[in-house]
Design a protein around this motif. Structure first.
Motif, PDB file in Angstrom:
ATOM      1  N   THR A  93     -16.058 -24.813  50.430  1.00  0.00           N
ATOM      2  CA  THR A  93     -17.052 -24.314  49.472  1.00  0.00           C
ATOM      3  C   THR A  93     -17.294 -25.342  48.366  1.00  0.00           C
ATOM      4  N   VAL A  97     -20.887 -26.983  47.305  1.00  0.00           N
ATOM      5  CA  VAL A  97     -21.498 -26.899  45.978  1.00  0.00           C
ATOM      6  C   VAL A  97     -21.739 -28.299  45.413  1.00  0.00           C
ATOM      7  N   ARG A 582     -27.304 -26.247  39.228  1.00  0.00           N
ATOM      8  CA  ARG A 582     -26.349 -26.110  40.326  1.00  0.00           C
ATOM      9  C   ARG A 582     -24.940 -25.848  39.806  1.00  0.00           C
ATOM     10  N   HIS A 587     -23.869 -16.216  39.509  1.00  0.00           N
ATOM     11  CA  HIS A 587     -24.469 -15.199  40.374  1.00  0.00           C
ATOM     12  C   HIS A 587     -23.451 -14.130  40.735  1.00  0.00           C
ATOM     13  N   CYS A 601     -20.486 -18.260  46.753  1.00  0.00           N
ATOM     14  CA  CYS A 601     -20.461 -19.144  45.579  1.00  0.00           C
ATOM     15  C   CYS A 601     -21.584 -20.174  45.676  1.00  0.00           C
ATOM     16  N   LYS A 602     -22.593 -20.033  44.817  1.00  0.00           N
ATOM     17  CA  LYS A 602     -23.738 -20.939  44.872  1.00  0.00           C
ATOM     18  C   LYS A 602     -23.642 -22.035  43.812  1.00  0.00           C
ATOM     19  N   SER A 603     -22.850 -21.807  42.784  1.00  0.00           N
ATOM     20  CA  SER A 603     -22.775 -22.792  41.698  1.00  0.00           C
ATOM     21  C   SER A 603     -21.308 -23.055  41.376  1.00  0.00           C
ATOM     22  N   ASP A 606     -19.888 -20.057  39.725  1.00  0.00           N
ATOM     23  CA  ASP A 606     -19.497 -19.014  40.682  1.00  0.00           C
ATOM     24  C   ASP A 606     -18.089 -19.279  41.219  1.00  0.00           C
TER      25      ASP A 606
END
Lengths: 851, 127
Positions: A93, A97, A582, A587, A601-603, A606
């Motif tokens: 992850t 990112v 980013r 979120h 997890c997008k950022s 997160d």
């Protein structure tokens, strides 16, 4: 024998599982918390740098990103040590990112992932490179300034590259341009060759489908315009590229090709040559907007052509579609309007208008004769003039440059913004006659060298002090927002504010982020701002010198509008904002949401949130937790309050001299726990009206004993505080709800935060949700950023001084008692407000401290 | 002396530094020239004496240390303020014995550099 083998096997298995002992777990946890803290500060720092008060370079950005990545790597490691490697997926992850972040830093905009078509209301992503200048600006006008702009979509630069690739054109065009630049070929022939080859191309089927999908969704008729990168920005390609009006949906692909081809018109080629950008590969995004059948249209210039009226803007208006004014094809009415409310019209010149351009049946435009009796009528009403003036000022304030704005008024009389670009001024206008430094010196100074800059700039207007929610509705457009705190609910008036000044707050807080998003100059932490600045006084804020002047410092405002760089538009700031997009957004708010996973997890934020939450959950994972408690000192708090609380001392909160395993609150040197306990211990908090539920059952569940050896502990009644001298992590299960409070409270406000999470209850979801709303209502009055979802409420608060954190912990303590069974009594929505009042009546001292 | 505007040179190969500093200092009443190319800056100091030079240390070609040595040789009364990233902080400290007025680490606030410039101005005006 078999039994022995089984035992050996399970022993080997448990070693392999590697359950780490409690103290070690907490050492990892504390390391994780420290890294969490540093990472959050780093993100806050990056946010602060985007406010324009700092000077930084690319090196700073790449160093910060590297540091953040290292911190996250360590956090993932700590979590896996606590959780026996059950979160190994997070390493991947982290890569997901950070890969695009690294691509951004290397200057490779991640175009490969970009869509062919985006809607004007889609997330902006700070990428004029993708949308082109014109469309990017309009998206900002819609999303930031919220002014009416005709609905539409953008065929992106990515689509342009796809078009060239599909038709095998890129190399050919490059060769033709080279030949011209080296003098081997004539301009006209080069232009014709390239344009012909683009027009002869085929729109790739995937792109064609995307365009058609959007084109048939909305309007019957479209305006198709160029939106080249750099256009409407530092370089003005005004009028060089093609714009087609009244295009029917089926005609859009052909119109698209015509606009693309205009990138290589002779004029455009020679302009790029003159400006020294021929070497850069151009790209063309194309903007398609619903056609406004305008009865009148024209242009606003926010700077006056008449040097004797420096405080005015100019509006040109004519009948019909926009070409009349924009291309200077006919006579237009001219108005000079004061830039400041109430926007008085200082001069109006209505001219004789013989022709207008209108939409032709079957697409395209036509010129029609205006009947004699209408020729001398003003094209627009006074009300429209004033509305346009107001918009002009808002656009200039946002883009921080004098603007040239195309507008239209439709047949129903509604006005629209069609585009807004920087106004190209004559060189002589660049240099103010008088020295700005001398001019400023003649204005009285109200505040000097105070405060922290959240967003840099100069803003001027009348002071409007906001004390309560009700004041918000009265906030006038273009006023200066003055408030005691940077409460999150102030965010809604930020877009209308000319400047923001508060007594408290940090440049890393939520309001600061919003101010930056809307580019509103903001100075926070200005002592006594609410008493120095009185309602209705006209002031000018200059954050560059942290100075507030009495009056409108015209020279300074003018200087700002003309200076060479708008920092928000510089490459470094745009890069930082792209990186922040980013990194900073959160979120993952709700830990119970199905998206609360490593994949979700997008950022970077997160990820941090996910790791933090999972680390806390690991500690609360009771079966293994109890196992871990063996051999660990756990204290029992002796108190009159009916909460059976166990305390784990991280370091030195409880003196080694204390004997036994029981303590009273005074013996626990953890100021955050003590503050909370002061609130919890208020005599009146535990005496809400008797509830018609099994009170005895409730009390027994609250006071049930807990055995330090782990025998007889059950997951439903476990209350634990993990403390040290500045930190508190409290898990409460009171009856049927679950409450988590995580606090940092030390001398440095930047470190401080409160995280409050509350979920559950004994009643149906409606009543439980009412309780969440009641908590939200009360907490937001204490400036928490509170979000509810059903019966879950998550409230956060950042960066307040120790004293204020302490005060709010007392409030939380009182709330814990007050709301514990309150859901039962929240029979209707009206009860929410009634109990909010009840809370403040009982705690009039707390209520008073609100003001 | 007090009425004369002070002349400031800013040299940094990152254009953003020059672009941001120039207007901020001009508003304070200084005359400001900016350079992103150290060779050009070096040529400039051959015939122009600046009151204050603000320079980055690490640059391609002629670095900040060479420039400040030359500037001090040409005009000993010029006050030099060094701006630098954290990585070169040690070098910056060394620059003190070359007569540097002060140094400041990137990223910095406008108010920080304004404060250093004001102190340098006070020193110049007190002569």
């Amino acid at each position: 024998m078999w039994q022995l083998a089984k035992n050996l096997f399970s022993a080997a298995l448990s070693r392999k599982k590697g359950v780490v002992d409690f103290r070690q777990v907490f050492e990892h946890f504390q390391t994780l918390l420290r890294n969490h803290q540093t990472a959050m500060e780093l993100i806050a720092d990056l946010g602060e740098k985007s406010g324009g008060d700092y000077i930084f370079d690319r090196k700073y950005l790449s160093d910060s990103v590297q540091q953040l990545q290292d911190l996250l790597l360590h956090m993932i490691k700590s979590l896996n040590l606590i959780a026996s490697n059950r979160y190994a997926e997070l390493y991947a992850t982290l890569d997901n990112v950070f890969l695009p972040i690294e691509a951004e830093l290397k200057g490779r905009i991640a175009l490969q992932d970009a869509p062919y078509v985006v809607h004007l209301t889609d997330d902006l992503f700070e990428a004029p490179e993708l949308l082109g200048g014109k469309a990017h600006r309009l998206a900002q006008v819609i999303q930031r300034l919220r002014l009416p702009v005709p609905n539409g979509f953008v065929v992106t630069n990515k689509a342009y590259h796809r078009y060239l690739e599909y038709n095998d054109l890129a190399d050919k065009i490059h060769a033709w341009v080279e030949a011209w630049a080296s003098g081997e070929e004539e301009l006209e022939r080069t232009s014709v060759q390239i344009r012909y080859s683009i027009l002869a191309g085929i729109v790739p089927p995937d792109l064609f489908r995307e365009i058609q999908k959007h084109a048939h969704k909305a309007a019957n008729s479209w305006a198709v315009r160029s939106s080249a990168h750099g256009e409407d920005g530092e370089l003005s390609f005004a009028g060089l590229h093609e714009s087609l009006l009244n295009v029917l949906p089926d005609q859009i692909p052909e119109a698209y090709k015509r606009v693309l081809a205009s990138l290589y018109s002779a004029e455009s080629l020679s302009y790029r040559h003159q400006m020294g950008v021929l070497g850069e590969e151009p790209a063309m995004a194309v903007l398609c907007q619903e056609m406004i059948q305008s009865r009148a249209s024209g242009v606003i210039q926010t700077s006056c052509v008449d040097p004797l009226r420096p405080d005015c803007l100019t509006i040109y208006a004519s009948f019909g579609l926009g070409r009349t004014v924009v291309e200077g094809k006919g006579e237009a009415d001219t108005y000079f309007v004061e830039k400041y409310p109430p926007h008085a019209i200082t001069m109006s010149l209505v001219s004789e208008k013989e022709y207008e351009v209108t939409s032709a049946v079957g697409g395209g435009e036509e010129e029609t004769h205006i009947p004699q009796r209408r020729q001398n009528e003003p094209a627009i009403s006074e009300a429209t003039i004033q509305l346009l003036a107001k918009w002009g000022v808002a656009l200039e304030r946002y883009f921080k440059r004098p603007q040239e704005i195309e507008w239209a008024e439709d047949e129903k009389g509604a006005a629209w913004i069609l585009q807004s670009r920087d106004l190209v001024l004559s060189k002589s206008a660049d240099r103010p006659e008088q020295d700005v430094c001398d001019s400023c010196a003649s204005y009285p100074v109200l505040v000097r060298d105070k405060g922290v800059v959240a967003h840099a700039g100069v803003g001027s207007g009348k002071v409007f002090v906001i004390q309560s929610n009700e004041d918000m509705k009265k906030f006038p457009e273009g006023a200066v927002l003055v408030a005691k705190y940077t409460a999150p609910w102030l965010a809604q008036v930020v877009p209308s504010a000319a400047a923001i000044i508060t007594e408290r707050g940090s440049a890393a807080g939520h309001l600061a982020t919003i101010a930056r998003e809307f580019r509103v100059p903001a100075l926070l932490n200005v002592d006594d701002a609410c008493s120095i600045l009185t309602n209705g006084t006209e002031i000018t804020l200059d954050t560059h010198h942290r100075t507030i002047y009495l009056g409108r410092v015209k020279e300074l405002i003018q200087y700002e509008l003309l200076q060479s760089t708008v920092f928000e538009e510089s490459a470094e700031f745009r890069l930082l904002r792209r990186l922040l997009k980013r990194i900073a957004p959160l979120h993952l708010v709700d830990p119970h949401s199905p998206d609360f996973t490593p994949k979700g997890c997008k950022s970077a934020h997160d990820l941090i949130r996910f790791i933090h939450e999972k680390a806390i959950q690991e500690l609360m994972d009771l079966p293994s937790f109890v196992h871990r408690f063996q051999g660990v000192k756990i204290w029992t708090l002796v108190s009159e309050v009916p909460i059976d609380l166990k305390i784990f001392d991280l370091d030195d909160a409880i003196s080694p001299d204390v004997e036994g395993d029981k303590v009273v609150i005074d013996q626990v040197n953890s100021p955050p726990l003590q503050a909370l306990w002061t609130g919890v211990s208020r005599r009146d908090v535990w005496s809400t009206e008797p509830v018609d539920l099994d009170l005895r059952g409730l009390m027994s569940s609250l006071t049930r004993n807990w055995d330090a050896q782990g025998q007889g502990a059950s997951a439903s009644n476990f209350n634990l505080a993990v403390v040290n001298k500045s930190y508190l992590n409290l898990h409460l299960r009171l009856g049927y709800h679950f409450n988590l409070i995580d606090v940092m409270m030390d001398e440095e406000p930047r470190h401080n935060y409160i995280y409050f999470r509350f979920v559950g209850g004994v009643t149906d979801i409606t009543r439980r949700s009412r309780r969440a709303q009641l908590l939200e209502n009360i907490l937001s009055r204490y400036h928490f950023n509170a979000v509810t979802k059903g019966d879950l409420i998550v409230a956060r608060l950042l960066h307040l001084p120790k004293k204020e954190i302490e005060h709010r912990l007392q409030v939380l303590g009182a709330l814990i008692g007050f709301t514990r069974q309150l859901d039962i009594q929240l029979r209707s929505d009206d009860d929410i407000e009634r109990f909010v009042q009840e809370f403040f009546n009982r705690h009039d001292q707390l209520a008073r401290s609100l003001s | 002396m007090t009425d004369k505007r002070l002349r400031i040179m800013i040299l940094d190969d990152e254009p953003i530094v020059c672009k941001r500093l120039k207007p901020a200092l001009e508003k304070h009443g200084y005359d400001v020239d900016t350079f992103t190319d150290s060779t050009e800056a070096m040529n400039q100091i051959q015939n122009t004496a600046y009151d204050i030079i603000i320079t980055d240390l690490k640059m391609k070609g002629i670095d900040g240390m060479q420039l400040l040595t030359e500037a001090k040789k040409k005009s000993p009364t010029t006050e030099v303020i060094v701006i630098t990233g954290f990585a070169t902080m040690e070098t910056a400290r060394e620059s003190f014995h070359k007569g540097v007025f002060d140094f400041i680490a990137k990223p910095f606030k406008l108010s920080e550099i304004q404060e250093v410039v004001s102190r340098a101005e006070a020193k110049i005006r007190s002569r």
